[in-house]
Design an enzyme around this catalytic site. Structure first.
Site, PDB file in Angstrom:
ATOM      1  N   SER A  72       0.799  -1.220   0.000  1.00 48.63           N
ATOM      2  CA  SER A  72       0.000   0.000   0.000  1.00 48.63           C
ATOM      3  C   SER A  72       0.837   1.279   0.000  1.00 48.63           C
ATOM      4  CB  SER A  72      -0.957  -0.064   1.198  1.00 48.63           C
ATOM      5  OG  SER A  72      -1.808   1.037   1.207  1.00 48.63           O
ATOM      6  N   ASP A 294      -6.074   2.311  -3.309  1.00 47.23           N
ATOM      7  CA  ASP A 294      -7.336   2.106  -2.588  1.00 47.23           C
ATOM      8  C   ASP A 294      -7.645   3.272  -1.651  1.00 47.23           C
ATOM      9  OD1 ASP A 294      -5.484   1.512  -0.637  1.00 47.23           O
ATOM     10  OD2 ASP A 294      -6.358  -0.433  -0.088  1.00 47.23           O
ATOM     11  N   GLU A 394     -12.615   5.998   6.043  1.00 50.31           N
ATOM     12  CA  GLU A 394     -11.656   6.383   7.062  1.00 50.31           C
ATOM     13  C   GLU A 394     -11.173   7.781   6.678  1.00 50.31           C
ATOM     14  OE1 GLU A 394      -9.554   2.660   8.964  1.00 50.31           O
ATOM     15  OE2 GLU A 394      -8.779   2.997   6.976  1.00 50.31           O
TER      16      GLU A 394
HETATM   17  C1  LIG Z   1      -4.940   6.207  12.068  1.00 55.16           C
HETATM   18  C2  LIG Z   1      -4.786   5.509  10.768  1.00 55.16           C
HETATM   19  O1  LIG Z   1      -4.742   6.164   9.717  1.00 55.16           O
HETATM   20  N1  LIG Z   1      -4.734   4.174  10.815  1.00 55.16           N
HETATM   21  C3  LIG Z   1      -4.577   3.360   9.602  1.00 55.16           C
HETATM   22  C4  LIG Z   1      -3.550   2.267   9.844  1.00 55.16           C
HETATM   23  O2  LIG Z   1      -4.015   1.432  10.889  1.00 55.16           O
HETATM   24  P1  LIG Z   1      -3.397   1.404  12.373  1.00 55.16           P
HETATM   25  O3  LIG Z   1      -4.043   0.188  13.009  1.00 55.16           O
HETATM   26  O4  LIG Z   1      -3.800   2.698  12.979  1.00 55.16           O
HETATM   27  O5  LIG Z   1      -1.927   1.289  12.221  1.00 55.16           O
HETATM   28  O6  LIG Z   1      -3.428   1.484   8.656  1.00 55.16           O
HETATM   29  C5  LIG Z   1      -4.635   0.802   8.284  1.00 55.16           C
HETATM   30  C6  LIG Z   1      -4.334  -0.057   7.077  1.00 55.16           C
HETATM   31  O7  LIG Z   1      -3.953   0.695   5.976  1.00 55.16           O
HETATM   32  C7  LIG Z   1      -5.746   1.810   8.030  1.00 55.16           C
HETATM   33  O8  LIG Z   1      -6.938   1.110   7.764  1.00 55.16           O
HETATM   34  C8  LIG Z   1      -5.908   2.725   9.247  1.00 55.16           C
HETATM   35  O9  LIG Z   1      -6.829   3.730   8.974  1.00 55.16           O
HETATM   36 MG   LIG Z   2      -3.628   1.324   0.129  1.00 54.63          MG
END
Ligand SMILES: CC(=O)N[C@H]1[C@@H](OP(=O)(O)O)O[C@H](CO)[C@@H](O)[C@@H]1O
Ligand SMILES: [Mg+2]
Length: 562
Positions: A72, A294, A394
């Site tokens: 990603s 994405d 998100e």
């Molecule tokens: C605050 C933040 O942006 N967290 C991101 C990040 O997750 P964390 O669990 O916060 O590391 O990566 C994920 C996967 O890409 C996404 O879904 C999420 O929104």
């Molecule tokens: Mg991505």
């Protein structure tokens, strides 16, 4: 299972596991978004993801599942894998503990025993007459091809499993293909493009005639993060009538490094112009994709004198979508003075705690139902499926709109009814057609920057809105995110969609004590699912206050757990 097939299955698993030994000290976890780490260390985990995907397909009576090899928005050296279930969504969370155990099985024998035991517990008919099918896609990372081979070897270690390499794709394309394959419709890349181009054209045909924009309104500069999204957009942009798209950071040789100083994650976090943009772009509508396309955010270069941007994040994209859908439903259901509810629909908005408080307030003020889930699209998507129309995003730009099958068939019969009533020029008929085109345009499997971008563009044209009009929907509350390194982040346990800490209990009391000192203060902490950190988020009425609230809570986290 017949003895010889049983032997063959065992032999293949032992064989493949010995070809991909687990390096000492490596520990993989199927976190918020699958396995992810330094690409050079990933082959054993990716091979095992192949085994896992093949087992998943066998378990689901041969339904097609998918693997995307991508990391990603992470740096170019990283790589990873996510598994798509037959509906195109993320793999059922119920299988994640097995995914972890399989990825970390220390030797071939342990791996074999794990698979045999899991197959027994889950009733997976290993070695009997079955077929399994796995579609594979990968992004543009240099380790992609080598890891694809590891995944293929993993898939082929399950007797009867068949892998199809779909090539270099965006993550949402692969999810879309898996979903299409299981619906028995064409799953090729050209079918995906055709659906996007045709439904976008339909949306534009349904724009009220008085709303056609000027040249600037049609111009869009897209930051492709030097990833696969820019490559795909270049392929189709000539066929997108009504839009003049310029792709920067397009992924072409020499244009720059994947995700480096560019892309949706960079723009959303840093709030500055990505590489390749200049003061000449002031005022033009711009969009930014992440490395696997994405995620989507929009921005505008604020002024020629610095590199700051005005950001439109996932929350504001969600608000634009919600407003549009709500308006179409209102047109259909409120015919003049009588309220006849031709199309009763449950519309739900799904956010996480990271959604800006101003966006939540805006949506609630519209009378919409807003619900919260923990971070990670696997939670948001699942929740959105509970509605006739579920809109989720998100803040970082990952989201989509999902329409229930029942709602789509109601739309179809209503469109037939209205078109046969000789009033197919009616506002109601047009609103029905817009919702049908939207359900074709916006990816139903997963958040998709390309289809999201076209949906945004169609809505802006429909409303006759400039970037400025969109910005002014509401003003974001100032916010601050911090990361804190602690010894063991799993010692923090949260509740209420991560908005409260339940353990250690003293931490929540400290957060509450700090927060009451700030007007519009809101603060929460949670362990990240993708990085070894605790994240602190704070909001308040000024930037200085948001910074100060985040800082004091981060200090408490450090003191208690550091
Ligand atoms: C605050 C933040 O942006 N967290 C991101 C990040 O997750 P964390 O669990 O916060 O590391 O990566 C994920 C996967 O890409 C996404 O879904 C999420 O929104
Ligand atoms: Mg991505």
């Amino acid at each position: 299972m017949a003895a010889d097939q049983d032997q063959e299955q065992r032999r293949r698993l032992l064989d493949v596991a010995s070809r991909f030994p687990l390096p000492a000290g490596c520990r993989f976890s199927y976190g918020t978004a699958g396995f992810r780490a330094d690409g050079a260390t990933m082959a054993p985990a990716i091979c095992r993801a192949g085994i896992l995907a093949a087992l998943r397909s066998v378990k689901l009576a041969g339904a097609t599942v998918g693997i995307v090899i991508t990391a990603s928005h992470n740096p170019i050296g990283d790589n990873g894998a996510k598994i798509a279930d037959p509906d195109g969504g993320m793999m059922d969370q119920h299988w994640e503990p097995f995914a972890d155990a399989l990825a970390n099985a220390p030797d071939p024998d342990a791996l074999l025993q794990l698979v045999l035991q899991f197959a027994k517990d889950e009733g997976i008919p290993l070695g009997s007459h079955y077929t399994a099918q796995v579609l594979l896609g990968r992004d543009t990372r240099p380790t992609g091809e080598y890891l694809l081979d590891a995944a293929l070897q993993g898939i082929n270690a399950i007797v009867g499993a068949h892998a199809i390499d779909m090539g270099i794709l965006t993550t949402p394309q692969l999810h879309w293909m898996v979903r299409s394959k299981n619906k028995g419709v064409k799953a090729s890349e050209s079918a995906y493009f055709k659906q996007l181009i045709n439904s976008f054209r339909h949306m534009l045909e349904l724009v009220p005639k008085d709303k056609s924009g000027d040249e600037l309104a049609n111009k869009l500069i897209v930051d492709g993060a030097n990833g696969i999204g820019g490559v795909k957009l270049e392929q189709i942009k000539a066929e997108l009538s009504g839009l003049d798209i310029i792709v920067r950071n397009s992924g072409k040789e020499g244009e720059g490094i994947l995700n480096h100083m560019c892309g949706a994650d960079f723009v959303q976090k840093e709030r500055v112009t990505p590489h390749g943009f200049s003061p000449e772009d002031v005022g033009v509508r711009c969009a930014s994709l992440d490395g696997d396309a994405d995620r989507l955010v929009y921005f505008r270069v604020s002024s020629a004198s610095d590199n700051k941007v005005d950001l439109v994040d996932g929350d504001k994209i969600l608000s634009l979508f919600a407003l549009f859908i709500r308006e179409q439903l209102d047109i259909i259901n409120n015919d003049g003075s009588k309220v006849n509810k031709l199309l009763p629909a449950k519309l739900g908005i799904v956010q996480t705690a990271y959604a800006n408080g101003a966006s939540t307030q805006f949506l609630k003020d519209l009378g919409l139902e807003v619900v919260f889930t923990p971070t990670g699209v696997k939670y948001l998507h699942k929740k959105a499926l509970e509605y006739d129309i579920g809109v989720y995003f998100e803040a970082n730009g990952h989201g989509t709109v999902v329409f229930s099958e029942n709602f789509i068939s109601q739309l179809e019969s209503l469109s037939k009814e209205l078109s046969s009533q000789a009033d197919n020029g009616s506002a109601q008929y047009h609103a029905v057609m817009r919702l049908m085109a939207a359900s074709q345009l916006i990816n139903q499997a997963v958040g998709d920057a390309l289809s999201g971008l076209l949906f945004v563009e169609a809505i802006l044209q429909y409303r006759g809105w400039s970037f400025q009009n969109w910005c002014e929907l509401y003003s974001d509350l100032p916010s601050r995110q911090l990361k804190v390194k602690v010894i063991d982040r799993s010692s923090i346990v949260t509740t209420d969609a991560e908005t409260k800490v339940s353990q250690p209990s003293s931490l929540q009391e400290l957060i509450d004590k700090e927060t009451v000192n700030y007007s519009h203060g809101r603060c929460f902490v949670r362990p990240s699912g993708t990085e070894d950190v605790v994240r602190v988020y704070a909001e308040a009425s000024t930037q200085v206050e948001a910074d100060s609230l985040a800082k004091s809570v981060a200090q408490h986290v450090e003191r208690l757990l550091g």
